[in-house]
Design an enzyme around this catalytic site. Structure first.
Site, mmCIF file in Angstrom:
data_model
loop_
_atom_site.group_PDB
_atom_site.id
_atom_site.type_symbol
_atom_site.label_atom_id
_atom_site.label_comp_id
_atom_site.label_asym_id
_atom_site.label_seq_id
_atom_site.Cartn_x
_atom_site.Cartn_y
_atom_site.Cartn_z
ATOM 1 N N LYS A 1 0.687 -1.371 -0.400
ATOM 2 C CA LYS A 1 0.318 -0.239 -0.315
ATOM 3 C C LYS A 1 1.322 1.404 -0.134
ATOM 4 C CE LYS A 1 -4.265 -0.312 1.871
ATOM 5 N NZ LYS A 1 -5.005 -1.038 1.190
HETATM 6 C C1 LIG Z 1 -6.378 -1.467 0.402
HETATM 7 C C2 LIG Z 1 -6.821 -2.430 -0.805
HETATM 8 C C3 LIG Z 1 -7.114 -3.354 -0.736
HETATM 9 C C4 LIG Z 1 -7.899 -3.720 0.312
HETATM 10 O O1 LIG Z 1 -7.489 -4.540 1.757
HETATM 11 P P1 LIG Z 1 -7.817 -4.817 2.753
HETATM 12 O O2 LIG Z 1 -6.531 -5.445 3.591
HETATM 13 O O3 LIG Z 1 -8.972 -6.275 2.145
HETATM 14 O O4 LIG Z 1 -8.523 -3.776 3.406
HETATM 15 C C5 LIG Z 1 -7.789 -3.923 -2.232
HETATM 16 N N1 LIG Z 1 -6.709 -3.141 -2.788
HETATM 17 C C6 LIG Z 1 -6.424 -1.859 -3.002
HETATM 18 C C7 LIG Z 1 -5.563 -1.838 -4.264
HETATM 19 C C8 LIG Z 1 -5.961 -1.841 -1.665
HETATM 20 O O5 LIG Z 1 -5.356 -0.823 -1.477
#
Ligand SMILES: *Cc1c(COP(=O)(O)O)cnc(C)c1O
Length: 306
Positions: A159
């Protein structure tokens, strides 16, 4: 507008919300190298609050930082405790939690040199990310003309702040066209994920989600795979094309922010009956029961705030 809480945790201590500021030469602001997490804390049926899969989220924050060569000046245990401390200080029963690691000001230019690595943790009240109506009735989505990142262009398992420019382009495109969210295809044209959510489809009772090649390894995705398998469904992690979504019986997005949001329409084609289907509803109900501590079996995923 984000509703202010009392405190924000910044670099080791709680400070007043309004004082959590950064300099305009903050390196991450200019070049986008930073990492973050999105976590939720829910009010449980027994009156306590619990953070959903906190250890996994903290671990992913550190994984993202490692891949991006950011050295977090705290341990995982310290960040875990800092999140708990922030929730308690803000007296929030339910909150969205946003830890962010970024490069502070100092030198400019693409080489971050010895600029200080800053860490902040913000918690605020955040309802249904794609709307209450969306959670209940499902949303209308469109495949974006913007492709999701190639695995050698961005670190897709992380992320990373800068990754989300691509998401924002897709989101702006489809919202301007009157839809609620975008589906993004990978560089080979297969369905990848949404702008901040993973995607699942259901056909003939069988559930499919794209494998973790170029999608973000969602913790909600992982939880739903476990829940679905525990309910006896077959779940396949397999690539699929956009037309497979068009002819699915059911489809839904999932993520910490979006929780489990049903999809009722894709590219102006109705999905199934045009409303949340039985598998989607069953998983959504179970997911909300699990995060609120109603199911003993999954208490292992909850870290109670105390
Ligand atoms: C955060 C995110 C998700 C979902 O992740 P979780 O861990 O379920 O919150 C999916 N795709 C992207 C691009 C993300 O940034």
């Amino acid at each position: 507008m984000v509703e202010k809480a009392k405190y924000i945790w910044m670099n080791g201590k709680l400070i007043n919300w309004d004082e959590a500021k950064v300099h305009v030469l903050t390196h991450t602001l200019h070049y986008g190298l930073g990492v973050f997490e999105g976590i939720r804390c829910y009010a449980c049926i027994d009156g306590r609050s619990a953070v959903f899969r906190l250890k996994e989220h903290v671990r992913r924050l550190f994984d993202s930082a490692r891949a991006m060569m950011l050295e977090i000046p705290f341990s995982q245990e310290e960040i875990y405790q800092a999140i708990m401390e922030t929730l308690k200080a803000n007296e929030q029963k339910e909150a969205y939690i946003r830890p962010i690691v970024f490069i502070g000001d100092g030198a400019m230019g693409l080489h971050p040199q010895n600029n200080p690595i800053q860490v902040a943790i913000v918690t605020w009240r955040w309802g249904a990310y794609l709307g209450e109506g969306g959670l209940k009735r499902g949303i209308r989505v469109k495949v974006s003309s913007f492709t999701r990142h190639h695995v050698n262009v961005m670190m897709t398992k992380t992320k990373t702040v800068g990754n989300y420019v691509n998401s924002i382009l897709a989101k702006l495109e489809v919202l301007k066209a009157g839809y609620d969210e975008a589906i993004m295809l990978d560089t080979e044209g297969y369905v990848c994920e949404a702008t901040g959510e993973n995607i699942f489809i259901v056909r003939d009772g069988e559930i499919k989600t794209p494998p973790l090649t170029s999608v973000l390894p969602g913790i909600t995705r992982n939880s739903l795979i476990t829940l679905a398998r525990d309910l006896g469904y077959v779940v396949k992690e397999e690539r699929f094309t956009r037309d497979e979504v068009y002819i699915a019986d059911e489809a839904f997005f999932c993520g910490t922010a979006a929780e489990l949001t049903p999809i009722r329409e894709v590219d102006d084609r109705q999905i199934g009956e045009g409303k949340p289907g039985p598998v989607t509803q069953k998983l959504q109900t179970l997911y909300f029961d699990v995060v609120r501590g109603k199911v003993e079996k999954y208490h292992r995923w909850l870290d109670f705030v105390q």
